[in-house]
Scaffold this motif. Structure first.
Motif, PDB file in Angstrom:
ATOM      1  N   ASN A 146      39.047 -11.571  -8.640  1.00 43.97           N
ATOM      2  CA  ASN A 146      39.701 -12.383  -7.687  1.00 43.97           C
ATOM      3  C   ASN A 146      41.023 -11.894  -7.709  1.00 43.97           C
ATOM      4  OD1 ASN A 146      37.580 -14.082  -7.643  1.00 43.97           O
ATOM      5  ND2 ASN A 146      38.292 -15.572  -9.481  1.00 43.97           N
ATOM      6  N   GLY A 147      42.146 -12.337  -6.853  1.00 45.14           N
ATOM      7  CA  GLY A 147      43.432 -12.208  -6.920  1.00 45.14           C
ATOM      8  C   GLY A 147      43.883 -10.842  -6.404  1.00 45.14           C
ATOM      9  N   PHE A 148      44.891 -10.353  -6.663  1.00 42.54           N
ATOM     10  CA  PHE A 148      45.311  -8.976  -6.068  1.00 42.54           C
ATOM     11  C   PHE A 148      46.396  -8.447  -7.059  1.00 42.54           C
ATOM     12  CE2 PHE A 148      49.782 -10.153  -4.994  1.00 42.54           C
ATOM     13  CZ  PHE A 148      49.852 -11.479  -5.162  1.00 42.54           C
ATOM     14  N   GLY A 149      47.062  -7.229  -6.766  1.00 45.78           N
ATOM     15  CA  GLY A 149      47.870  -6.686  -7.443  1.00 45.78           C
ATOM     16  C   GLY A 149      47.582  -6.449  -8.843  1.00 45.78           C
ATOM     17  N   TYR A 150      48.237  -6.836  -9.906  1.00 46.69           N
ATOM     18  CA  TYR A 150      48.172  -6.811 -11.494  1.00 46.69           C
ATOM     19  C   TYR A 150      46.913  -7.754 -12.144  1.00 46.69           C
ATOM     20  CZ  TYR A 150      51.733  -3.391 -10.508  1.00 46.69           C
ATOM     21  OH  TYR A 150      52.783  -2.349 -10.059  1.00 46.69           O
ATOM     22  N   ASP A 151      46.714  -8.647 -11.149  1.00 43.71           N
ATOM     23  CA  ASP A 151      45.904  -9.964 -11.850  1.00 43.71           C
ATOM     24  C   ASP A 151      44.902  -9.446 -12.795  1.00 43.71           C
ATOM     25  OD1 ASP A 151      47.227 -11.745 -10.407  1.00 43.71           O
ATOM     26  OD2 ASP A 151      45.803 -11.909  -8.799  1.00 43.71           O
ATOM     27  N   PRO A 152      44.199  -8.258 -12.590  1.00 41.96           N
ATOM     28  CA  PRO A 152      43.121  -7.978 -13.686  1.00 41.96           C
ATOM     29  C   PRO A 152      43.342  -7.639 -14.814  1.00 41.96           C
ATOM     30  CG  PRO A 152      42.637  -6.981 -11.505  1.00 41.96           C
ATOM     31  CD  PRO A 152      43.979  -7.431 -11.299  1.00 41.96           C
ATOM     32  N   ILE A 153      44.821  -7.488 -15.179  1.00 41.00           N
ATOM     33  CA  ILE A 153      45.045  -6.880 -16.621  1.00 41.00           C
ATOM     34  C   ILE A 153      46.511  -7.967 -16.854  1.00 41.00           C
ATOM     35  CG2 ILE A 153      44.637  -4.417 -16.303  1.00 41.00           C
ATOM     36  CD1 ILE A 153      47.820  -4.026 -15.612  1.00 41.00           C
ATOM     37  N   PHE A 154      46.547  -9.016 -16.417  1.00 42.30           N
ATOM     38  CA  PHE A 154      47.355  -9.850 -16.883  1.00 42.30           C
ATOM     39  C   PHE A 154      46.918 -11.244 -17.321  1.00 42.30           C
ATOM     40  CE2 PHE A 154      50.298 -13.686 -16.470  1.00 42.30           C
ATOM     41  CZ  PHE A 154      51.516 -13.155 -17.040  1.00 42.30           C
ATOM     42  N   VAL A 155      47.080 -11.699 -18.597  1.00 42.95           N
ATOM     43  CA  VAL A 155      46.425 -12.968 -19.309  1.00 42.95           C
ATOM     44  C   VAL A 155      47.745 -13.729 -19.528  1.00 42.95           C
ATOM     45  CG1 VAL A 155      45.323 -14.014 -21.054  1.00 42.95           C
ATOM     46  CG2 VAL A 155      44.570 -11.960 -20.269  1.00 42.95           C
TER      47      VAL A 155
END
Ligand code: IMP
Length: 193
Positions: A146-155
């Motif tokens: 989901n989302g965009f940008g750096y979303d897949p590596i930010f918790v």
């Protein structure tokens, strides 16, 4: 009253229109005939938000708000920050930006980072800044679609999932953008009830 949101993103405009008091009509850049690209040349996130809002107010005479966001990584002295969209160069590409960030953090232990949104509102001859920050950390592999940008590596702190694993609603509830927008809405509700 009319208030310009310095954006042409139809979804963002719709979302904001639903949240503001009904006495406020939100106009897009297209609505006021502003078709030029407003250059984002400031060297801070705040600066770019101010630059965009001021451009509209000075050139078109409207009260206006503009937003700018970015990811700030502690061990990289706040990079990519204002350069988040084009961290890996032109044309902007989320995949390449993530790859560059992960390379730069490869042997770095401190993975602390935050997303930040600044909204600049020019209203009745005054300027107001609203800042939303969400703290968290960068993980070493991409998770979620989901989302965009750096979303897949930010918790986010206190969460087990990346931003890219959250629904839009879940993310908006805690995100930098959600926090800044809530501040703006609260301000507008007090002023224009
Ligand atoms: P903008 O000012 O909202 O266009 O954000 C500038 C850039 O920061 C985006 O192109 C993304 O690279 C990054 N960014 C801002 N907000 C987010 C977010 O919520 N998730 C992931 N990346 C973001």
């Amino acid at each position: 009253m009319q208030l310009v949101f310095a954006s042409n993103n139809k979804n963002k405009i719709k979302e904001i229109q639903l949240l503001v008091p009904s006495t406020i009509q939100i106009l897009s850049l297209d609505d006021i005939g502003c078709t030029e690209d407003i250059a984002e040349t400031a060297d801070t996130i705040e600066g770019n938000a101010m630059l965009k809002a001021n451009y509209v107010t000075e050139k078109y005479g409207y009260d206006c708000f503009a937003d700018d966001s970015g990811l700030e990584v502690e061990a990289l002295n706040g990079e990519p920050g204002v350069f988040s969209a084009r961290y890996a160069g032109e044309p902007k590409n989320d995949e390449n930006n993530i790859a560059k960030l992960l390379t730069n953090l490869k042997d770095v232990k401190n993975k602390k980072a935050n997303f930040k949104t600044v909204i600049c509102l020019n209203s009745n001859g005054k300027q107001h800044l609203f800042t939303g920050i969400i703290n968290g950390e960068i993980i070493e592999e991409r998770i979620g679609n989901n989302g965009f940008g750096y979303d897949p590596i930010f918790v986010a702190d206190g969460y087990q999932k990346t931003f890219a694993e959250l629904s839009l609603e879940e993310k908006s509830n805690i995100s930098h953008r959600g926090i800044a927008v809530k501040q703006l809405i609260t301000f507008l509700q007090k002023q224009f009830r």
